[in-house]
Design a protein around this motif. Structure first.
Motif, PDB file in Angstrom:
ATOM      1  N   LEU A 192       9.853 -16.567  14.730  1.00 22.91           N
ATOM      2  CA  LEU A 192       8.474 -16.119  14.941  1.00 22.91           C
ATOM      3  C   LEU A 192       8.327 -14.624  14.668  1.00 22.91           C
ATOM      4  N   GLU A 193       9.293 -13.850  15.157  1.00 22.42           N
ATOM      5  CA  GLU A 193       9.237 -12.409  14.917  1.00 22.42           C
ATOM      6  C   GLU A 193       9.354 -12.079  13.443  1.00 22.42           C
ATOM      7  N   ILE A 198       6.783 -10.205   8.528  1.00 26.09           N
ATOM      8  CA  ILE A 198       6.399 -10.355   7.114  1.00 26.09           C
ATOM      9  C   ILE A 198       4.893 -10.235   6.971  1.00 26.09           C
ATOM     10  N   LYS A 199       4.155 -10.839   7.909  1.00 21.82           N
ATOM     11  CA  LYS A 199       2.694 -10.765   7.850  1.00 21.82           C
ATOM     12  C   LYS A 199       2.227  -9.325   8.041  1.00 21.82           C
ATOM     13  N   ASP A 200       2.833  -8.609   9.027  1.00 17.79           N
ATOM     14  CA  ASP A 200       2.446  -7.214   9.266  1.00 17.79           C
ATOM     15  C   ASP A 200       2.779  -6.330   8.064  1.00 17.79           C
ATOM     16  N   ASP A 201       3.940  -6.595   7.451  1.00 20.65           N
ATOM     17  CA  ASP A 201       4.322  -5.798   6.267  1.00 20.65           C
ATOM     18  C   ASP A 201       3.338  -6.006   5.112  1.00 20.65           C
ATOM     19  N   MET A 202       2.948  -7.256   4.922  1.00 18.38           N
ATOM     20  CA  MET A 202       1.985  -7.534   3.849  1.00 18.38           C
ATOM     21  C   MET A 202       0.641  -6.862   4.136  1.00 18.38           C
ATOM     22  N   ASP A 203       0.189  -6.911   5.392  1.00 17.92           N
ATOM     23  CA  ASP A 203      -1.072  -6.254   5.746  1.00 17.92           C
ATOM     24  C   ASP A 203      -0.976  -4.746   5.544  1.00 17.92           C
ATOM     25  N   GLU A 204       0.196  -4.190   5.937  1.00 19.47           N
ATOM     26  CA  GLU A 204       0.366  -2.741   5.787  1.00 19.47           C
ATOM     27  C   GLU A 204       0.387  -2.338   4.312  1.00 19.47           C
ATOM     28  N   ILE A 205       1.065  -3.127   3.470  1.00 22.60           N
ATOM     29  CA  ILE A 205       1.119  -2.825   2.026  1.00 22.60           C
ATOM     30  C   ILE A 205      -0.275  -2.889   1.415  1.00 22.60           C
ATOM     31  N   THR A 206      -1.029  -3.900   1.833  1.00 25.28           N
ATOM     32  CA  THR A 206      -2.397  -4.032   1.314  1.00 25.28           C
ATOM     33  C   THR A 206      -3.266  -2.855   1.739  1.00 25.28           C
TER      34      THR A 206
END
Length: 340
Positions: A192-193, A198-206
């Motif tokens: 889960l972590e 991965i979701k947070d990293d993608m949001d941050e990159i965007t």
């Protein structure tokens, strides 16, 4: 690391160690109790053997005395004193009508005496056999009790060992199950972590790709309080004038630091000079004090020598006065005694 799970394992381990310690203490208490019981049984056995020996000694003393033996008359030390002469007087009833004495070795009560002795020996043998059988029965009973006690003790020890092994197996099984559950929960939590990361990293990159940071917009560093208020996380660097001002300020700081070091060096040198001067003054004062002590000691020795001379002269004068006041004979006698 799952600290809560590790703490729970440590706590369970401590509980398990406390239970094992209590189990060992209980076993030690039982073993100590069994040892005391064994000591009591051994002491009882020793007392029974001692009582049997004492009873045998008493029986031999009361019923097997040397004077009651059949051959005691051959070894009796008082045989000659107990023996009667062949004839006590002329009317001795032992003498026959013909005047002949009884021959030695004749015994009219031989049959009754032998019968009585045989009966007595038979009674003694039966009594000894009875006592010996009773002693053997008591010994056998004690041995049976001791064997039963040892068997019961071994059975209890085996039961305690089986219980301990069973409890250990239960604890190991519970620990394995708990560790398995913890590992599964930890794997699920890690997954889960990982997905959330991965979701947070993608949001941050965007966000970074669409924001002003990568586009290097200089206006994004201006804060809400004015132009001189800079947002550090959006600041792209200083201009040439700001860099020159910072370098000039750094040079002034270096010069100020050198000036402070020079002042500290001068102050340390002054302190060292003052310490040396104080040490030199203290050394001179101690030498002066030592010289004064030597002079005072020398004056005191001279004064003591003068006082000693005066005391000796005074003693001589007093002795002369004493000799001048006594008669001539007493003076010579005292003089001779002093000379000796």
């Amino acid at each position: 690391i799952d600290k809560d799970a590790l703490d729970a394992q440590v706590k369970e381990r401590k509980i398990q160690e406390a239970a094992e310690k209590a189990q060992h203490e209980r076993l030690a208490h039982d073993m100590k109790k069994n040892d005391n019981l064994m000591c009591l049984l051994e002491e009882r056995q020793k007392n029974e053997i001692k009582d049997m020996n004492r009873a045998l000694t008493e029986f031999q003393k009361n019923f097997q005395r040397p004077e009651t033996r059949r051959e005691f008359d051959l070894n009796d030390p008082q045989a000659l004193k107990k023996d009667r002469p062949a004839r006590v007087s002329d009317d001795d009833p032992r003498c026959t009508i013909s005047g002949m004495q009884k021959f030695m070795g004749e015994d009219l009560n031989y049959d009754q005496r032998m019968k009585f002795q045989k009966e007595q020996l038979r009674e003694w043998s039966l009594q000894q056999q009875k006592d010996w059988k009773n002693a053997l029965a008591d010994q056998k009973l004690a041995d049976d009790l001791y064997d039963k006690f040892r068997i019961e003790l071994d059975r209890k020890i085996m039961e305690e060992q089986k219980k301990e092994e069973e409890s250990r197996r239960v604890v190991c099984t519970a620990t394995k199950n708990f560790n398995r559950i913890q590992a599964a929960e930890l794997d699920h939590k890690n997954e889960l972590e990982k997905a959330q990361k991965i979701k947070d990293d993608m949001d941050e990159i965007t966000c970074l790709l669409r924001g002003d940071f990568l586009s290097e917009n200089p206006d994004q560093a201006i804060g809400p309080l004015g132009k001189h208020h800079v947002l550090v996380d959006r600041w792209k660097g200083m201009n040439q004038e700001q860099l020159m001002a910072i370098r000039q300020f750094q040079k002034e700081q270096a010069l100020e630091k050198l000036r402070v070091k020079e002042q500290e060096r001068r102050r340390d040198a002054e302190w060292d000079r003052q310490r040396l001067q104080a040490a030199r003054t203290q050394l001179l004062w101690e030498r002066h004090q030592q010289r004064q002590d030597r002079v005072q000691r020398r004056d005191l020795d001279v004064m003591n020598a003068e006082l000693s001379q005066e005391q000796k002269a005074k003693n001589i004068y007093l002795k002369e006065e004493e000799y001048s006041n006594i008669p001539t004979d007493e003076y010579y006698a005292q003089f001779n005694t002093t000379t000796r």
